[in-house]
Design a protein around this motif. Structure first.
Motif, PDB file in Angstrom:
ATOM      1  N   LEU A   1     -34.096  21.719  -1.244  1.00 53.23           N
ATOM      2  CA  LEU A   1     -33.142  22.295  -2.192  1.00 53.23           C
ATOM      3  C   LEU A   1     -32.869  21.337  -3.352  1.00 53.23           C
ATOM      4  CD1 LEU A   1     -30.596  23.936   0.287  1.00 53.23           C
ATOM      5  CD2 LEU A   1     -32.446  25.042  -0.994  1.00 53.23           C
ATOM      6  N   THR A   2     -32.950  20.052  -3.091  1.00 53.92           N
ATOM      7  CA  THR A   2     -32.776  19.067  -4.151  1.00 53.92           C
ATOM      8  C   THR A   2     -33.958  19.089  -5.118  1.00 53.92           C
ATOM      9  OG1 THR A   2     -31.437  17.641  -2.727  1.00 53.92           O
ATOM     10  CG2 THR A   2     -32.496  16.596  -4.628  1.00 53.92           C
ATOM     11  N   ALA A   3     -35.149  19.355  -4.602  1.00 53.52           N
ATOM     12  CA  ALA A   3     -36.350  19.400  -5.442  1.00 53.52           C
ATOM     13  C   ALA A   3     -36.522  20.724  -6.160  1.00 53.52           C
ATOM     14  CB  ALA A   3     -37.585  19.127  -4.581  1.00 53.52           C
ATOM     15  N   ALA A   4     -35.845  21.767  -5.689  1.00 56.07           N
ATOM     16  CA  ALA A   4     -36.099  23.128  -6.169  1.00 56.07           C
ATOM     17  C   ALA A   4     -35.376  23.439  -7.473  1.00 56.07           C
ATOM     18  CB  ALA A   4     -35.683  24.133  -5.102  1.00 56.07           C
ATOM     19  N   THR A   5     -35.996  24.337  -8.238  1.00 47.44           N
ATOM     20  CA  THR A   5     -35.289  24.953  -9.354  1.00 47.44           C
ATOM     21  C   THR A   5     -34.636  26.255  -8.907  1.00 47.44           C
ATOM     22  OG1 THR A   5     -37.316  26.101 -10.049  1.00 47.44           O
ATOM     23  CG2 THR A   5     -36.851  23.980 -11.066  1.00 47.44           C
ATOM     24  N   ASP A   6     -35.218  26.873  -7.860  1.00 45.96           N
ATOM     25  CA  ASP A   6     -34.758  28.185  -7.413  1.00 45.96           C
ATOM     26  C   ASP A   6     -34.806  28.277  -5.893  1.00 45.96           C
ATOM     27  OD1 ASP A   6     -34.829  29.887 -10.126  1.00 45.96           O
ATOM     28  OD2 ASP A   6     -36.628  28.641 -10.051  1.00 45.96           O
ATOM     29  N   LEU A   7     -33.970  29.160  -5.358  1.00 53.34           N
ATOM     30  CA  LEU A   7     -33.932  29.429  -3.920  1.00 53.34           C
ATOM     31  C   LEU A   7     -34.102  30.922  -3.680  1.00 53.34           C
ATOM     32  CD1 LEU A   7     -33.283  28.856  -0.893  1.00 53.34           C
ATOM     33  CD2 LEU A   7     -30.855  29.057  -1.512  1.00 53.34           C
ATOM     34  N   LEU A   8     -34.997  31.259  -2.747  1.00 58.33           N
ATOM     35  CA  LEU A   8     -35.177  32.630  -2.291  1.00 58.33           C
ATOM     36  C   LEU A   8     -34.901  32.666  -0.798  1.00 58.33           C
ATOM     37  CD1 LEU A   8     -36.129  35.554  -2.956  1.00 58.33           C
ATOM     38  CD2 LEU A   8     -38.437  34.808  -2.323  1.00 58.33           C
TER      39      LEU A   8
END
Length: 265
Positions: free
Chosen positions: A150-157
Protein backbone atom coordinates in the motif's frame (compact mmCIF):
# COMPACT_ATOMS: atom_id res chain seq x y z
CA UNK A 1 9.71 -16.98 -22.62
CA UNK A 2 8.06 -14.20 -24.63
CA UNK A 3 9.85 -10.91 -25.16
CA UNK A 4 8.30 -7.53 -24.38
CA UNK A 5 9.04 -4.52 -26.55
CA UNK A 6 10.88 -1.81 -24.56
CA UNK A 7 8.99 1.37 -23.81
CA UNK A 8 10.06 4.35 -25.86
CA UNK A 9 11.32 7.56 -24.29
CA UNK A 10 8.15 9.34 -25.39
CA UNK A 11 5.91 6.97 -23.44
CA UNK A 12 7.75 7.02 -20.11
CA UNK A 13 5.85 8.94 -17.48
CA UNK A 14 5.91 6.62 -14.45
CA UNK A 15 3.71 3.59 -13.85
CA UNK A 16 0.40 3.23 -12.12
CA UNK A 17 1.03 0.87 -9.21
CA UNK A 18 -2.12 -1.09 -8.36
CA UNK A 19 -2.30 -3.03 -5.10
CA UNK A 20 -4.92 -5.79 -5.13
CA UNK A 21 -5.68 -6.46 -1.48
CA UNK A 22 -8.17 -8.00 0.91
CA UNK A 23 -7.10 -9.76 4.09
CA UNK A 24 -9.75 -12.40 3.50
CA UNK A 25 -8.44 -15.34 1.50
CA UNK A 26 -10.21 -16.90 -1.47
CA UNK A 27 -11.55 -13.66 -2.96
CA UNK A 28 -9.66 -13.98 -6.27
CA UNK A 29 -6.79 -11.58 -5.58
CA UNK A 30 -4.32 -13.70 -7.53
CA UNK A 31 -6.76 -14.39 -10.36
CA UNK A 32 -7.46 -10.66 -10.57
CA UNK A 33 -3.79 -9.68 -10.72
CA UNK A 34 -2.95 -12.30 -13.35
CA UNK A 35 -6.02 -11.65 -15.49
CA UNK A 36 -5.83 -7.86 -15.40
CA UNK A 37 -2.09 -7.91 -16.02
CA UNK A 38 -2.34 -10.19 -19.04
CA UNK A 39 -5.32 -8.23 -20.38
CA UNK A 40 -3.34 -4.99 -20.13
CA UNK A 41 -0.36 -6.60 -21.86
CA UNK A 42 -2.63 -7.77 -24.66
CA UNK A 43 -3.64 -4.13 -25.11
CA UNK A 44 0.00 -3.15 -25.51
CA UNK A 45 0.84 -2.01 -21.98
CA UNK A 46 4.15 -2.90 -20.35
CA UNK A 47 3.20 -4.70 -17.14
CA UNK A 48 5.05 -5.99 -14.08
CA UNK A 49 3.29 -8.33 -11.65
CA UNK A 50 4.63 -8.63 -8.10
CA UNK A 51 3.86 -11.71 -6.01
CA UNK A 52 3.83 -10.74 -2.32
CA UNK A 53 2.05 -13.87 -1.06
CA UNK A 54 4.25 -16.59 0.53
CA UNK A 55 1.95 -19.17 -1.05
CA UNK A 56 3.39 -17.99 -4.40
CA UNK A 57 0.10 -18.68 -6.17
CA UNK A 58 0.63 -15.92 -8.72
CA UNK A 59 4.09 -17.26 -9.55
CA UNK A 60 2.75 -20.77 -10.04
CA UNK A 61 -0.27 -19.51 -12.00
CA UNK A 62 2.02 -17.94 -14.58
CA UNK A 63 3.94 -21.15 -15.25
CA UNK A 64 6.87 -20.63 -12.90
CA UNK A 65 7.70 -23.30 -10.30
CA UNK A 66 8.53 -21.47 -7.04
CA UNK A 67 10.53 -24.46 -5.79
CA UNK A 68 12.97 -24.11 -8.68
CA UNK A 69 13.72 -20.42 -8.06
CA UNK A 70 16.94 -19.25 -6.48
CA UNK A 71 15.81 -15.63 -6.21
CA UNK A 72 12.50 -14.02 -5.30
CA UNK A 73 10.91 -10.80 -4.13
CA UNK A 74 12.24 -11.63 -0.67
CA UNK A 75 15.79 -10.94 -1.85
CA UNK A 76 14.66 -7.54 -3.10
CA UNK A 77 12.89 -6.62 0.14
CA UNK A 78 15.84 -7.52 2.38
CA UNK A 79 18.24 -5.72 0.05
CA UNK A 80 20.42 -8.63 -1.07
CA UNK A 81 19.47 -8.29 -4.75
CA UNK A 82 18.24 -5.52 -7.03
CA UNK A 83 14.81 -5.85 -8.57
CA UNK A 84 16.38 -6.18 -12.04
CA UNK A 85 18.18 -9.34 -10.89
CA UNK A 86 14.94 -11.08 -9.94
CA UNK A 87 12.35 -10.13 -12.59
CA UNK A 88 11.29 -12.89 -14.99
CA UNK A 89 9.51 -12.68 -18.34
CA UNK A 90 6.50 -15.00 -18.63
CA UNK A 91 4.95 -16.64 -21.66
CA UNK A 92 2.03 -14.20 -21.48
CA UNK A 93 4.13 -11.07 -22.14
CA UNK A 94 4.03 -9.81 -18.56
CA UNK A 95 7.07 -9.51 -16.34
CA UNK A 96 7.00 -11.16 -12.92
CA UNK A 97 8.70 -10.48 -9.62
CA UNK A 98 8.14 -13.95 -8.17
CA UNK A 99 7.64 -15.29 -4.67
CA UNK A 100 8.75 -18.42 -2.86
CA UNK A 101 7.80 -19.95 0.48
CA UNK A 102 10.79 -18.12 2.03
CA UNK A 103 8.69 -14.98 1.86
CA UNK A 104 6.83 -16.31 4.93
CA UNK A 105 9.87 -15.45 7.04
CA UNK A 106 10.29 -12.01 5.57
CA UNK A 107 7.71 -10.19 7.71
CA UNK A 108 9.65 -11.14 10.83
CA UNK A 109 12.93 -10.16 9.18
CA UNK A 110 11.58 -6.82 8.00
CA UNK A 111 10.15 -5.99 11.43
CA UNK A 112 13.65 -5.12 12.67
CA UNK A 113 14.81 -3.35 9.49
CA UNK A 114 14.82 0.39 8.91
CA UNK A 115 12.24 1.65 6.42
CA UNK A 116 10.45 -1.68 6.13
CA UNK A 117 7.25 -0.17 4.69
CA UNK A 118 9.24 1.80 2.09
CA UNK A 119 11.46 -0.98 0.78
CA UNK A 120 9.15 -2.18 -1.98
CA UNK A 121 8.46 1.37 -3.17
CA UNK A 122 12.17 2.17 -3.34
CA UNK A 123 12.91 -1.08 -5.18
CA UNK A 124 10.20 -0.50 -7.78
CA UNK A 125 11.50 3.00 -8.45
CA UNK A 126 14.54 1.32 -10.04
CA UNK A 127 12.34 0.00 -12.87
CA UNK A 128 9.71 2.74 -13.00
CA UNK A 129 10.68 3.76 -16.54
CA UNK A 130 10.16 0.22 -17.84
CA UNK A 131 6.46 -0.21 -17.08
CA UNK A 132 3.07 1.38 -17.59
CA UNK A 133 1.42 -0.67 -14.84
CA UNK A 134 2.74 -2.57 -11.83
CA UNK A 135 0.23 -4.87 -10.13
CA UNK A 136 0.83 -6.08 -6.57
CA UNK A 137 -0.70 -9.38 -5.38
CA UNK A 138 -1.00 -8.91 -1.62
CA UNK A 139 -1.10 -11.68 1.00
CA UNK A 140 -4.35 -12.43 2.89
CA UNK A 141 -3.28 -10.40 5.93
CA UNK A 142 -2.71 -6.82 7.06
CA UNK A 143 0.93 -7.29 8.03
CA UNK A 144 4.18 -5.69 6.89
CA UNK A 145 3.96 -7.02 3.31
CA UNK A 146 0.53 -5.53 2.74
CA UNK A 147 1.62 -2.25 4.35
CA UNK A 148 4.63 -2.19 2.03
CA UNK A 149 2.38 -2.80 -0.97
CA UNK A 150 0.00 0.00 0.00
CA UNK A 151 2.95 2.31 0.58
CA UNK A 152 4.28 1.56 -2.92
CA UNK A 153 0.88 1.78 -4.62
CA UNK A 154 -0.80 4.65 -6.38
CA UNK A 155 -4.13 2.81 -6.30
CA UNK A 156 -5.94 0.07 -4.39
CA UNK A 157 -8.47 -2.40 -5.79
CA UNK A 158 -10.40 -4.62 -3.38
CA UNK A 159 -11.69 -7.92 -4.81
CA UNK A 160 -14.74 -9.11 -2.90
CA UNK A 161 -16.77 -12.27 -3.16
CA UNK A 162 -20.47 -11.47 -3.04
CA UNK A 163 -21.24 -13.94 -0.27
CA UNK A 164 -22.41 -13.86 3.34
CA UNK A 165 -19.95 -12.12 5.66
CA UNK A 166 -17.41 -11.69 2.83
CA UNK A 167 -17.31 -7.94 3.36
CA UNK A 168 -16.65 -8.00 7.12
CA UNK A 169 -12.93 -7.36 6.70
CA UNK A 170 -13.31 -4.38 4.38
CA UNK A 171 -13.56 -1.97 7.29
CA UNK A 172 -10.27 -3.26 8.74
CA UNK A 173 -8.56 -2.87 5.39
CA UNK A 174 -9.85 0.69 5.11
CA UNK A 175 -8.50 1.41 8.61
CA UNK A 176 -5.11 0.25 7.35
CA UNK A 177 -5.49 2.49 4.30
CA UNK A 178 -6.19 5.41 6.66
CA UNK A 179 -2.96 4.69 8.55
CA UNK A 180 -0.94 4.31 5.36
CA UNK A 181 -2.23 7.65 4.08
CA UNK A 182 -1.34 9.26 7.40
CA UNK A 183 2.20 7.90 7.72
CA UNK A 184 3.67 6.48 4.50
CA UNK A 185 1.60 7.23 1.37
CA UNK A 186 -0.77 10.20 1.52
CA UNK A 187 -1.61 9.91 -2.19
CA UNK A 188 -2.99 6.36 -2.12
CA UNK A 189 -6.29 6.22 -4.03
CA UNK A 190 -8.97 3.57 -3.49
CA UNK A 191 -10.49 2.67 -6.85
CA UNK A 192 -13.23 0.57 -5.26
CA UNK A 193 -14.51 -2.96 -4.87
CA UNK A 194 -14.38 -5.52 -7.67
CA UNK A 195 -17.16 -8.12 -7.26
CA UNK A 196 -15.89 -11.66 -7.82
CA UNK A 197 -17.68 -15.02 -7.92
CA UNK A 198 -20.71 -12.91 -8.81
CA UNK A 199 -24.13 -14.30 -9.64
CA UNK A 200 -26.41 -11.40 -10.48
CA UNK A 201 -29.43 -13.70 -10.45
CA UNK A 202 -29.32 -13.89 -6.67
CA UNK A 203 -30.79 -11.19 -4.47
CA UNK A 204 -28.09 -11.86 -1.90
CA UNK A 205 -25.21 -10.97 -4.23
CA UNK A 206 -26.84 -7.66 -5.05
CA UNK A 207 -27.51 -7.03 -1.36
CA UNK A 208 -23.83 -7.52 -0.48
CA UNK A 209 -22.80 -4.89 -3.01
CA UNK A 210 -25.43 -2.48 -1.72
CA UNK A 211 -24.18 -3.02 1.83
CA UNK A 212 -20.59 -2.22 0.79
CA UNK A 213 -21.66 0.97 -0.94
CA UNK A 214 -23.80 2.11 1.97
CA UNK A 215 -21.38 1.13 4.74
CA UNK A 216 -18.08 2.30 3.29
CA UNK A 217 -18.91 4.62 0.41
CA UNK A 218 -16.84 2.56 -1.99
CA UNK A 219 -17.47 2.46 -5.70
CA UNK A 220 -18.26 -0.86 -7.36
CA UNK A 221 -15.97 -1.58 -10.29
CA UNK A 222 -17.83 -3.03 -13.24
CA UNK A 223 -18.39 -5.42 -14.81
CA UNK A 224 -18.52 -7.92 -11.94
CA UNK A 225 -16.49 -11.09 -12.40
CA UNK A 226 -18.77 -14.14 -12.76
CA UNK A 227 -18.40 -17.36 -10.85
CA UNK A 228 -16.88 -20.10 -13.02
CA UNK A 229 -14.72 -23.19 -12.61
CA UNK A 230 -12.54 -21.94 -15.46
CA UNK A 231 -10.65 -19.70 -13.02
CA UNK A 232 -9.65 -22.71 -10.90
CA UNK A 233 -8.60 -24.68 -13.97
CA UNK A 234 -6.27 -22.08 -15.49
CA UNK A 235 -3.35 -22.32 -12.98
CA UNK A 236 -2.93 -26.01 -13.75
CA UNK A 237 -1.80 -24.96 -17.23
CA UNK A 238 0.45 -22.17 -15.96
CA UNK A 239 -1.66 -19.65 -17.84
CA UNK A 240 -4.32 -17.05 -17.12
CA UNK A 241 -7.93 -17.54 -18.14
CA UNK A 242 -7.25 -15.13 -21.00
CA UNK A 243 -5.17 -17.88 -22.55
CA UNK A 244 -6.99 -21.02 -21.42
CA UNK A 245 -10.54 -19.77 -22.10
CA UNK A 246 -10.11 -16.53 -24.02
CA UNK A 247 -13.74 -16.21 -25.11
CA UNK A 248 -15.29 -17.19 -21.79
CA UNK A 249 -17.41 -14.54 -20.06
CA UNK A 250 -14.94 -14.48 -17.15
CA UNK A 251 -12.07 -13.58 -19.46
CA UNK A 252 -14.23 -11.00 -21.20
CA UNK A 253 -15.16 -9.42 -17.86
CA UNK A 254 -11.51 -9.03 -16.86
CA UNK A 255 -10.70 -7.50 -20.25
CA UNK A 256 -13.49 -5.00 -19.72
CA UNK A 257 -12.19 -4.07 -16.25
CA UNK A 258 -8.66 -3.76 -17.65
CA UNK A 259 -9.94 -1.46 -20.40
CA UNK A 260 -11.60 0.75 -17.80
CA UNK A 261 -8.38 0.97 -15.81
CA UNK A 262 -6.31 1.71 -18.90
CA UNK A 263 -8.76 4.41 -19.94
CA UNK A 264 -8.37 6.07 -16.53
CA UNK A 265 -4.62 6.51 -16.91
Amino acid sequence: MAAVTPRTAETRSGPRVLAVANQKGGVAKTTTVASLGVAMAQRGAHVLLVDLDPQASLTFSLGVDPEELDLSVRDVLVGSKSVQDVILVTDEAVHLLPATIELAQTEETLASMTGREQRLRVALEQVADDYDWILLDCPPSLGVLTAAALTAATDLLIPLQCETLAHRGVGQLLDTVHDVRAFTNPDLSVIGVLPTAYDGRTRHARAVLEAITESYGLEVVEPPIPRTVRFAEAPAYGRSILQTAATHRGAIAYRDVADRLLAST
